[in-house]
Enzyme design. Structure first.
Site, PDB file in Angstrom:
ATOM      1  N   LYS A 193       0.851  -1.185   0.000  1.00 49.90           N
ATOM      2  CA  LYS A 193       0.000   0.000   0.000  1.00 49.90           C
ATOM      3  C   LYS A 193       0.889   1.238   0.000  1.00 49.90           C
ATOM      4  CE  LYS A 193      -4.218  -1.775   2.132  1.00 49.90           C
ATOM      5  NZ  LYS A 193      -5.217  -1.551   3.201  1.00 49.90           N
ATOM      6  N   HIS A 227       1.751   6.502   2.909  1.00 47.64           N
ATOM      7  CA  HIS A 227       1.081   7.808   2.897  1.00 47.64           C
ATOM      8  C   HIS A 227       1.654   8.722   3.962  1.00 47.64           C
ATOM      9  CE1 HIS A 227      -1.309   6.829   6.466  1.00 47.64           C
ATOM     10  NE2 HIS A 227      -1.602   5.671   5.902  1.00 47.64           N
ATOM     11  N   HIS A 282       1.994   7.774   7.578  1.00 46.98           N
ATOM     12  CA  HIS A 282       3.168   6.981   7.943  1.00 46.98           C
ATOM     13  C   HIS A 282       4.399   7.872   8.061  1.00 46.98           C
ATOM     14  CE1 HIS A 282       0.792   3.536   6.035  1.00 46.98           C
ATOM     15  NE2 HIS A 282       0.886   3.252   7.317  1.00 46.98           N
TER      16      HIS A 282
END
Length: 636
Positions: free
Chosen positions: A169, A172, A175
């Site tokens: 994933k 983003h 994070h």
């Protein structure tokens, strides 16, 4: 720091009729915090004058927000003395305060008493402490000991879980915030003497991973994977997610209507993903080997980005590392205590029945027998307790996860015994959102996109000053460091919970309170000190009585506050406390350069040496604060 160094600093403190008074003042470390020396002097003398226990006076002596208000402030009402008004007591005690080498005669101001350090004694004390302790100035390694009087009893152990991206994933901005905040907390607590376990709890298990594996069968390309594993897995995940969306929408709609979703869950991509994940939990060799390849290559790629952010980890853990027996142990305890129950084949906890109605109902094991995120987190907490037996466990996770973590803490509490004790040691460090996060190439997908784009922007800004740019060795490397500094400083400029807009032009500017400005302030001091070739011993032997200008005195007073800023930050875990202090110090420096010239000082060589010592101490404090924030200070 060696015992010899501590003895040298103790001798400096003893020169002003003070000794290490840890037996009386448990939080006092005057050989590491010059403001503690002031507190001891005030508490001793004021106790004799007022008759109030010095142990009550000492913690009431607070630092001030602005230097004109004093170095320490005592609000008399805090002492709760009966029989006279606080204003009368403040006036009386200030007038009766005896002459003291370290403190000027105090001033009463209504219900407050203001105390100012005597610069003739305080300046040598502070500067010698900074120039002797160096990188250790501001830190107190005894803070993290189980017993500050007996190091043999060991350090307190803290687990800091942070960053924790999901394999495949997008990394983003949530994070990114977790990464730099967690990195800061790790630096801070390690500096204060704690044993810090830096844990990256990867999202590398679960149904979404089963979906990725199905996507690999459809869209995987070995060459593309080897070239950039994270990007290729992300591209696969986007494609398979698009394929899955109609099914997912239908499943969610049926669930919302309260319909039985068992048929939907057993067919199509959802059924395939769940079946694949079940094969992983059952230990299927091919499924596990593929998972391990994805995980290992992704971690290697992440490590490159983490290194640029000055972040490292003790343990690359993850949901996959949670053992079945840990989860089964949790379930057996929860069943035995009547906490969990079976509902339509799934194992659930109805928190409304256990004194936490706002947490509602949560599934801990799916109806097909697979674990879910919450159960894996319970198992992970049990394993951390068994492996590390931590004194504290900090989760640096965005605010959207607040309910999930409250459920986790509550479940451990309901399990009782050592698990209930663990729940009391767990803390959620939360943070807000970054608004409008995008690079010049479009929407952000990966951490490297953010770092590269800001680094390139910084490089362009540097090129605008050709004279200075030509003096910089490895300009691309410096631009990368400045770019990362701009990201970190923008993030730490407010309290963690605050949302803020991502402003590339603002954050890469040398004007205002930005990362590049802070780096420039450090580099300017390095430049001044390169021009005077003095050893540290020569700086320590300087005649500090020559530093009598108000600019010099105020600089030293500000430097003396740094250890208190660190102590306050340990309590709040807010990086903005350190950052705000650093900008106060750099602003004071900016106003001092024209007044306190070093190179070619008209007042002579001795003044040059004294001012060089002053500026080197200021540089050291800025360096220490920047390092604590996770920044790499540049020299030019």
């Amino acid at each position: 720091m060696t015992t010899g160094t501590d003895e040298t600093l103790a001798a400096e403190v003893n020169k002003i009729a003070l000794v290490d008074r840890h037996d009386v003042y448990q939080d006092a470390f005057p050989t590491r915090n010059p403001t503690d020396a002031l507190r001891i002097a005030v508490a001793d003398e004021l106790s004799a004058v007022s008759g109030v226990d010095k142990k009550l006076i000492y913690p009431g002596l607070a630092w001030t927000n602005t230097l004109d208000k004093g170095d320490l402030l005592l609000a008399v009402p805090r002492l709760r003395v009966k029989g006279a008004s606080p204003a009368d007591l403040a006036s009386k005690w200030a007038s009766e305060f005896p002459a003291q080498p370290l403190i000027k005669p105090p001033e009463s101001d209504g219900i407050n008493i203001r105390f100012f350090a005597n610069p003739q004694v305080f300046i040598p004390l502070v500067l010698k402490q900074v120039l002797t302790l160096r990188e250790q100035y501001g830190l107190n390694p005894k803070e993290g000991l189980r017993d500050s009087g007996d190091p043999s009893k060991g350090k307190k152990r803290v687990i800091v879980e942070f960053s924790s991206p999901n394999i495949a994933k997008e990394f983003h901005v949530g994070h990114l915030r977790s990464t730099i905040i967690g990195g800061f907390l790790s630096h801070l607590l390690a500096g204060e003497g704690y044993e810090v376990v830096r844990m990256n709890y990867l999202g590398d298990w679960g149904r979404q991973y089963g979906l990725l594996a199905i996507g690999w069968r459809r869209y995987g390309n070995e060459d593309a994977f080897q070239q950039d594993p994270i990007k290729h897995l992300f591209d696969i995940y986007v494609k398979i997610s698009a394929d899955f969306k109609p099914e997912d929408d239908a499943y969610k709609a049926a669930k919302k209507r309260g319909e039985d979703t068992s048929v939907l869950e057993s067919q199509g991509l959802l059924g395939e993903a769940k079946a694949y994940f079940k094969s992983m939990e059952d230990g299927d060799k091919d499924a596990i080997n593929l998972w391990r390849r994805f995980r290992d290559l992704s971690i290697e790629k992440y490590k490159q980005s983490y290194a640029r952010l000055n972040v490292s980890f003790t343990d690359y853990s993850g949901e996959s590392q949670v053992r079945q027996e840990s989860m089964e142990l949790a379930e057996s305890i929860l069943k035995e205590k009547g906490v969990c129950e079976i509902d339509e084949g799934a194992t659930i906890i109805d928190f409304r029945k256990h004194g936490a109605p706002k947490l509602e109902v949560a599934i801990i094991r799916n109806r097909n027998g697979t674990s879910n995120y919450l159960l894996r987190d319970i198992g992970a907490a049990i394993q951390r307790l068994d492996t590390y037996n931590p004194d504290k466990m900090i989760y640096v996770v965005m605010s959207e996860q607040a309910v999930h973590l409250l459920r986790l803490f509550k479940i451990l509490d309901l399990m009782g015994g050592r698990y209930a004790e663990l729940s009391k040691k767990m803390q959620h460090i939360t943070y807000g959102k970054v608004m409008g996060m995008s690079t010049r190439k479009g929407t952000v997908k990966f951490l490297t996109d953010i770092l590269n784009d800001v680094g390139e922007s910084m490089h362009e800004v540097m090129r605008n000053n050709e004279a200075k740019y030509s003096q910089v060795e490895e300009p691309e490397k410096v631009a990368d460091i400045l770019g990362i500094s701009s990201i970190v400083v923008q993030d730490f400029s407010g309290k963690r919970i605050n949302n803020y807009p991502f402003d590339l032009a603002r954050m890469t500017s040398f004007e205002g309170d930005t990362g590049p400005y802070l780096q420039y302030a450090h580099a300017r001091l390095c430049s001044i000190l390169r021009k005077v070739t003095l050893t540290n011993e020569e700086l320590l032997q300087a005649d500090f009585s020559l530093l009598h200008e108000s600019h010099a005195i105020d600089l030293v007073r500000l430097m003396s506050q740094y250890p208190d800023m660190v102590i306050q930050t340990v309590k709040t875990l807010e990086p903005t406390t350190i950052l705000t202090y650093l900008f106060r110090l750099t602003h004071q420096l900016s106003s001092s350069y024209d007044v306190l010239r070093v190179v070619g000082a008209a007042e002579g060589h001795n003044v040059t040496v004294a001012r060089a010592a002053l500026y080197e101490a200021a540089r050291q404090v800025i360096h220490n604060g920047m390092s604590l924030l996770g920044l790499n200070p540049v020299d030019r």
